[in-house]
Design an enzyme around this catalytic site. Structure first.
Site, PDB file in Angstrom:
ATOM      1  N   ARG A  15       0.853  -1.188   0.000  1.00 25.04           N
ATOM      2  CA  ARG A  15       0.000   0.000   0.000  1.00 25.04           C
ATOM      3  C   ARG A  15       0.887   1.235   0.000  1.00 25.04           C
ATOM      4  O   ARG A  15       0.627   2.205  -0.687  1.00 25.04           O
ATOM      5  CB  ARG A  15      -0.929  -0.024   1.201  1.00 25.04           C
ATOM      6  CG  ARG A  15      -2.206  -0.826   0.999  1.00 25.04           C
ATOM      7  CD  ARG A  15      -1.977  -2.241   0.496  1.00 25.04           C
ATOM      8  NE  ARG A  15      -3.211  -3.003   0.329  1.00 25.04           N
ATOM      9  CZ  ARG A  15      -3.828  -3.654   1.314  1.00 25.04           C
ATOM     10  NH1 ARG A  15      -3.307  -3.681   2.532  1.00 25.04           N
ATOM     11  NH2 ARG A  15      -4.947  -4.296   1.078  1.00 25.04           N
ATOM     12  N   ASP A  24      -0.263  -7.114  -3.777  1.00 27.16           N
ATOM     13  CA  ASP A  24      -1.653  -6.775  -3.447  1.00 27.16           C
ATOM     14  C   ASP A  24      -2.261  -6.022  -4.626  1.00 27.16           C
ATOM     15  O   ASP A  24      -1.632  -5.871  -5.678  1.00 27.16           O
ATOM     16  CB  ASP A  24      -1.718  -5.949  -2.154  1.00 27.16           C
ATOM     17  CG  ASP A  24      -2.988  -6.239  -1.359  1.00 27.16           C
ATOM     18  OD1 ASP A  24      -4.084  -6.081  -1.929  1.00 27.16           O
ATOM     19  OD2 ASP A  24      -2.891  -6.630  -0.180  1.00 27.16           O
ATOM     20  N   HIS A  68      -6.789 -10.005  -3.933  1.00 25.29           N
ATOM     21  CA  HIS A  68      -5.747  -8.996  -3.742  1.00 25.29           C
ATOM     22  C   HIS A  68      -4.654  -9.132  -4.803  1.00 25.29           C
ATOM     23  O   HIS A  68      -3.469  -9.120  -4.501  1.00 25.29           O
ATOM     24  CB  HIS A  68      -5.139  -9.100  -2.329  1.00 25.29           C
ATOM     25  CG  HIS A  68      -6.049  -8.595  -1.246  1.00 25.29           C
ATOM     26  ND1 HIS A  68      -6.266  -7.253  -1.022  1.00 25.29           N
ATOM     27  CD2 HIS A  68      -6.804  -9.243  -0.325  1.00 25.29           C
ATOM     28  CE1 HIS A  68      -7.123  -7.109  -0.001  1.00 25.29           C
ATOM     29  NE2 HIS A  68      -7.467  -8.300   0.436  1.00 25.29           N
ATOM     30  N   ASP A 122      -7.212 -14.322   1.832  1.00 25.10           N
ATOM     31  CA  ASP A 122      -8.248 -13.488   2.450  1.00 25.10           C
ATOM     32  C   ASP A 122      -9.055 -12.743   1.389  1.00 25.10           C
ATOM     33  O   ASP A 122      -8.619 -12.581   0.258  1.00 25.10           O
ATOM     34  CB  ASP A 122      -7.594 -12.457   3.381  1.00 25.10           C
ATOM     35  CG  ASP A 122      -6.629 -11.549   2.628  1.00 25.10           C
ATOM     36  OD1 ASP A 122      -5.820 -12.084   1.845  1.00 25.10           O
ATOM     37  OD2 ASP A 122      -6.693 -10.315   2.794  1.00 25.10           O
ATOM     38  N   GLU A 123     -10.208 -12.290   1.823  1.00 23.65           N
ATOM     39  CA  GLU A 123     -11.004 -11.325   1.076  1.00 23.65           C
ATOM     40  C   GLU A 123     -11.024 -11.601  -0.433  1.00 23.65           C
ATOM     41  O   GLU A 123     -10.612 -10.763  -1.223  1.00 23.65           O
ATOM     42  CB  GLU A 123     -10.477  -9.913   1.362  1.00 23.65           C
ATOM     43  CG  GLU A 123     -10.568  -9.570   2.844  1.00 23.65           C
ATOM     44  CD  GLU A 123     -10.031  -8.189   3.190  1.00 23.65           C
ATOM     45  OE1 GLU A 123     -10.566  -7.582   4.122  1.00 23.65           O
ATOM     46  OE2 GLU A 123      -9.064  -7.724   2.545  1.00 23.65           O
ATOM     47  N   TRP A 161      -7.163 -13.500  11.964  1.00 25.42           N
ATOM     48  CA  TRP A 161      -7.165 -12.028  11.970  1.00 25.42           C
ATOM     49  C   TRP A 161      -8.525 -11.438  12.282  1.00 25.42           C
ATOM     50  O   TRP A 161      -8.631 -10.383  12.864  1.00 25.42           O
ATOM     51  CB  TRP A 161      -6.609 -11.480  10.650  1.00 25.42           C
ATOM     52  CG  TRP A 161      -7.492 -11.596   9.437  1.00 25.42           C
ATOM     53  CD1 TRP A 161      -7.657 -12.681   8.645  1.00 25.42           C
ATOM     54  CD2 TRP A 161      -8.317 -10.564   8.870  1.00 25.42           C
ATOM     55  NE1 TRP A 161      -8.527 -12.404   7.620  1.00 25.42           N
ATOM     56  CE2 TRP A 161      -8.949 -11.109   7.727  1.00 25.42           C
ATOM     57  CE3 TRP A 161      -8.575  -9.234   9.200  1.00 25.42           C
ATOM     58  CZ2 TRP A 161      -9.823 -10.381   6.927  1.00 25.42           C
ATOM     59  CZ3 TRP A 161      -9.449  -8.502   8.404  1.00 25.42           C
ATOM     60  CH2 TRP A 161     -10.059  -9.068   7.288  1.00 25.42           C
ATOM     61  N   TYR A 179      -3.837  -5.247  15.450  1.00 30.59           N
ATOM     62  CA  TYR A 179      -3.597  -4.479  14.224  1.00 30.59           C
ATOM     63  C   TYR A 179      -2.974  -3.143  14.620  1.00 30.59           C
ATOM     64  O   TYR A 179      -3.632  -2.262  15.166  1.00 30.59           O
ATOM     65  CB  TYR A 179      -4.903  -4.318  13.419  1.00 30.59           C
ATOM     66  CG  TYR A 179      -5.065  -5.460  12.435  1.00 30.59           C
ATOM     67  CD1 TYR A 179      -4.651  -6.747  12.789  1.00 30.59           C
ATOM     68  CD2 TYR A 179      -5.569  -5.276  11.157  1.00 30.59           C
ATOM     69  CE1 TYR A 179      -4.747  -7.801  11.897  1.00 30.59           C
ATOM     70  CE2 TYR A 179      -5.664  -6.340  10.257  1.00 30.59           C
ATOM     71  CZ  TYR A 179      -5.254  -7.596  10.641  1.00 30.59           C
ATOM     72  OH  TYR A 179      -5.339  -8.644   9.755  1.00 30.59           O
ATOM     73  N   PHE A 180      -1.688  -3.042  14.348  1.00 30.99           N
ATOM     74  CA  PHE A 180      -0.974  -1.837  14.771  1.00 30.99           C
ATOM     75  C   PHE A 180      -1.149  -0.695  13.761  1.00 30.99           C
ATOM     76  O   PHE A 180      -0.612   0.390  13.950  1.00 30.99           O
ATOM     77  CB  PHE A 180       0.511  -2.143  15.013  1.00 30.99           C
ATOM     78  CG  PHE A 180       0.791  -2.922  16.286  1.00 30.99           C
ATOM     79  CD1 PHE A 180      -0.245  -3.331  17.119  1.00 30.99           C
ATOM     80  CD2 PHE A 180       2.098  -3.245  16.660  1.00 30.99           C
ATOM     81  CE1 PHE A 180       0.006  -4.055  18.289  1.00 30.99           C
ATOM     82  CE2 PHE A 180       2.365  -3.947  17.826  1.00 30.99           C
ATOM     83  CZ  PHE A 180       1.321  -4.363  18.633  1.00 30.99           C
ATOM     84  N   TRP A 198      -0.594  -2.769   8.412  1.00 31.49           N
ATOM     85  CA  TRP A 198      -1.056  -2.467   7.052  1.00 31.49           C
ATOM     86  C   TRP A 198      -0.825  -0.983   6.810  1.00 31.49           C
ATOM     87  O   TRP A 198      -0.965  -0.164   7.723  1.00 31.49           O
ATOM     88  CB  TRP A 198      -2.528  -2.826   6.914  1.00 31.49           C
ATOM     89  CG  TRP A 198      -2.791  -4.271   7.179  1.00 31.49           C
ATOM     90  CD1 TRP A 198      -3.251  -4.826   8.340  1.00 31.49           C
ATOM     91  CD2 TRP A 198      -2.574  -5.367   6.277  1.00 31.49           C
ATOM     92  NE1 TRP A 198      -3.340  -6.200   8.209  1.00 31.49           N
ATOM     93  CE2 TRP A 198      -2.937  -6.549   6.963  1.00 31.49           C
ATOM     94  CE3 TRP A 198      -2.107  -5.458   4.959  1.00 31.49           C
ATOM     95  CZ2 TRP A 198      -2.850  -7.814   6.362  1.00 31.49           C
ATOM     96  CZ3 TRP A 198      -2.029  -6.712   4.366  1.00 31.49           C
ATOM     97  CH2 TRP A 198      -2.393  -7.871   5.067  1.00 31.49           C
ATOM     98  N   THR A 199      -0.472  -0.646   5.584  1.00 30.71           N
ATOM     99  CA  THR A 199       0.060   0.710   5.409  1.00 30.71           C
ATOM    100  C   THR A 199      -0.769   1.582   4.466  1.00 30.71           C
ATOM    101  O   THR A 199      -0.232   2.480   3.823  1.00 30.71           O
ATOM    102  CB  THR A 199       1.524   0.639   4.913  1.00 30.71           C
ATOM    103  OG1 THR A 199       1.556  -0.103   3.685  1.00 30.71           O
ATOM    104  CG2 THR A 199       2.411  -0.036   5.939  1.00 30.71           C
ATOM    105  N   GLU A 200      -2.077   1.353   4.426  1.00 33.86           N
ATOM    106  CA  GLU A 200      -2.910   2.262   3.631  1.00 33.86           C
ATOM    107  C   GLU A 200      -2.660   3.713   4.041  1.00 33.86           C
ATOM    108  O   GLU A 200      -2.585   4.607   3.189  1.00 33.86           O
ATOM    109  CB  GLU A 200      -4.400   1.947   3.833  1.00 33.86           C
ATOM    110  CG  GLU A 200      -4.880   0.673   3.158  1.00 33.86           C
ATOM    111  CD  GLU A 200      -4.856  -0.529   4.092  1.00 33.86           C
ATOM    112  OE1 GLU A 200      -4.055  -0.537   5.057  1.00 33.86           O
ATOM    113  OE2 GLU A 200      -5.624  -1.486   3.856  1.00 33.86           O
TER     114      GLU A 200
END
Ligand code: TNX
Length: 550
Positions: free
Chosen positions: A169, A198, A268, A331-332, A404, A429-430, A480-482
């Protein structure tokens, strides 16, 4: 005249001794060792005259010794030389292997007036002892440091002690990843789960498919705010060359950290689809995404070509990463495309897959695809980890599950015989906020995972049946880095929460004590400052009684 000279000399010596800076070690570090037993004898005096002994010819211990020397210099300003030797000598620090230690990463430190011994069953254990010794030292410019005589020993509760980093991200350079590894080593962690592909980019060079990074590594812009319709229109991207990856893998290995790469599939995957549209059900065209969230476009598993592509990619991944585990995501993955894709439907009927009350045929198709990948990796001696969605599609219990969506899926997985790594959104989730008072915080994904919530997390639920508890093999926090765009922001999100996590990973539940931890944390934070790392200072000074749910 001579007498006068002697007196002068003595006066100078007294002055020098008075000026000499002496510090004192404190073994009550983070994570707290299982045992610190005082010994009633004089202290050890650490000076730059001490040598760091390691067993001659042992390359791993030679590196350990060099690492300890560097750490001592960082902390105290004293430079100690290392020396290959066959035996420990008085007045020195000695690193050695010790079969009496049970745990592979357990360590023992013995301090007597004569010497300091750092022991481990393996070189990895010795490295953990080195981290403990390093964190015990005072910070400053010293001529000597007093180490009180003691017997210290510790073993980690969990063998898998992870941190995750999403480099898709937002993309972070080699130096940033290495510093992240340094931070992990300081906290006694040993697995870096590296999210490399991703919808928003493909970040690992694959020689056989150059367009993955040439095309898939770049997006034309990034959404502003929380997935707003406004896009900054700035081309963004980057990737790691195979050479850079090898360098990072080695850097981590020197610190006894295994890197587990994640190639997220079948969802993803827009990075790959943009580069090779034939991998999708509709044939595209696709774009590397400038939005966050879950895309309906995923790999078409009706085509044999897609499976070949995945195998080819994994061939190169396995060459780069010696890790036994390869993370395959899972996932997803929405199944709307598969529902409409003649090839996927054909595959379903060829395989004779049918829906039942529990699972759709398409869910089973994901299970079939995952099993193909799992078998292929198994042929090469590797194992898969996948997100907990895999539990919904009949995968073999030899797949390790990363829980998760809370800790419940993990508990269910353990009952089914899967090994499980706990990394629930709450509180691990950091990328989530660290307080409910979010107005002075850098923009985050959401949620509220305070330092205390992290500290209080218990990975093995009380009601988990006795025969299944051993399946909870690890704990990990995810980043996660959105909304994380630069290195100081990564550090701000993880520090000091990683310190709390390290006690979850190392300590038995009955050894944990939040107030005591917070007192010990202050010295660790001095190390953060020493290294110039960014951290959330407010987490130290005020009790934040946040009970907001994520
Ligand atoms: C869910 S965790 C995701 C990620 C997002 C994250 C944001 C998981 C398996 N999928 O794709 O980045 O939430 O917190």
């Amino acid at each position: 005249m001579r007498r006068y000279f002697t007196l002068l000399l003595m006066a100078v010596m007294i002055a020098v001794i008075a000026m000499a800076q002496t510090g004192k070690a404190d073994y009550r570090i983070v994570p707290l060792p299982d045992r610190i037993d005082g010994i009633k004898s004089a202290d050890f005096r650490l000076t730059d005259k001490c040598l760091i002994n390691y067993t001659m010819g042992d390359r791993a211990m030679e590196r350990n010794a060099a690492m300890l020397s560097r750490y001592i210099e960082d902390m105290t300003g004293m430079h100690l030389s290392t020396r290959p030797t066959l035996r420990g000598d008085a007045g020195n620090i000695t690193l050695r292997l010790d079969d009496n230690i049970d745990n592979d990463e357990g360590y023992g430190i013995t301090v007597t007036p004569k010497c300091v011994e750092v022991r481990g069953k393996t070189a990895a254990g010795v490295f953990q002892g080195i981290q403990a010794l390093r964190k015990s030292l005072p910070i400053g410019e010293f001529d000597a440091v007093i180490l009180p005589s003691a017997q210290i020993s510790s073993s980690p509760r969990f063998g898998y002690r992870g941190m995750h980093l999403d480099c898709v991200r937002h993309f972070f350079g080699v130096e940033t990843v290495k510093r992240y590894i340094d931070i992990m080593a300081l906290h006694g962690m040993n697995r870096l789960h590296w999210h490399l592909t991703d919808d928003q980019g493909w970040r690992i060079e694959i020689k056989k498919y150059p367009r993955l990074t040439e095309v898939g590594g770049w997006r034309n812009g990034t959404t502003l705010g929380h997935n707003s319709p406004v896009n900054d229109g700035i081309r963004y991207g980057g990737y790691y060359t195979q050479e850079e990856i090898r360098d990072i893998v080695l850097y981590a290995a020197d610190r006894y950290i295994t890197i587990i790469p994640e190639i997220d599939m079948p969802g993803h995957m827009l990075g790959a689809l943009a580069a090779y549209p034939e991998l999708g059900c509709t044939g595209g065209p696709y774009e590397v995404w400038g939005m966050w969230g879950v895309s309906d476009d995923i790999l078409c598993v009706g085509k044999d070509h897609t499976l070949q592509f995945i195998k080819d990619v994994l061939d190169e991944v396995m060459q780069l990463f010696p890790s036994q585990y390869i993370h395959i995501g899972g996932d997803e993955s929405p199944r709307v495309r598969w529902q409409q894709c003649p090839l996927c439907q054909q595959r379903i009927s060829d395989l004779g897959i049918t829906a039942d009350g529990k699972q759709s045929a398409e869910a089973r198709l994901q299970g079939w695809f995952t099993t193909q990948v799992q078998n292929y990796l198994a042929q090469h001696g590797r194992r898969i980890i996948g997100w907990d969605e895999l539990l919904g599609c009949d995968v073999d219990p030899s797949a390790t599950i990363m829980s998760w969506r809370g800790a419940k899926p993990g508990a269910e997985g353990a009952k089914l015989g899967h090994d499980v790594i706990m990394s629930p959104v709450g509180p691990l989730y950091f990328d989530y906020y660290q307080t409910s008072k979010t107005w002075n915080e850098p923009m985050s994904f959401g949620g509220c995972n305070t330092l205390k919530k992290v500290y209080d997390f218990e990975p093995v639920a009380e009601d988990l049946p006795a025969g299944t508890r051993h399946h909870i093999i690890g704990v990990q926090a995810n980043v996660w880095t959105e909304y994380i765009t630069c290195e100081p922001q990564i550090q701000y999100q993880v520090l000091p929460r990683m310190a709390a996590l390290s006690e979850v990973q190392w300590l038995q539940p009955e050894e944990k004590d939040y107030q005591d931890f917070k007192a010990r944390l202050l010295h660790l934070v001095d190390l953060y400052k020493l290294y110039g790392w960014t951290y959330r200072a407010k987490s130290l000074i005020q009790e934040e009684e946040d009970h907001a749910q994520e």
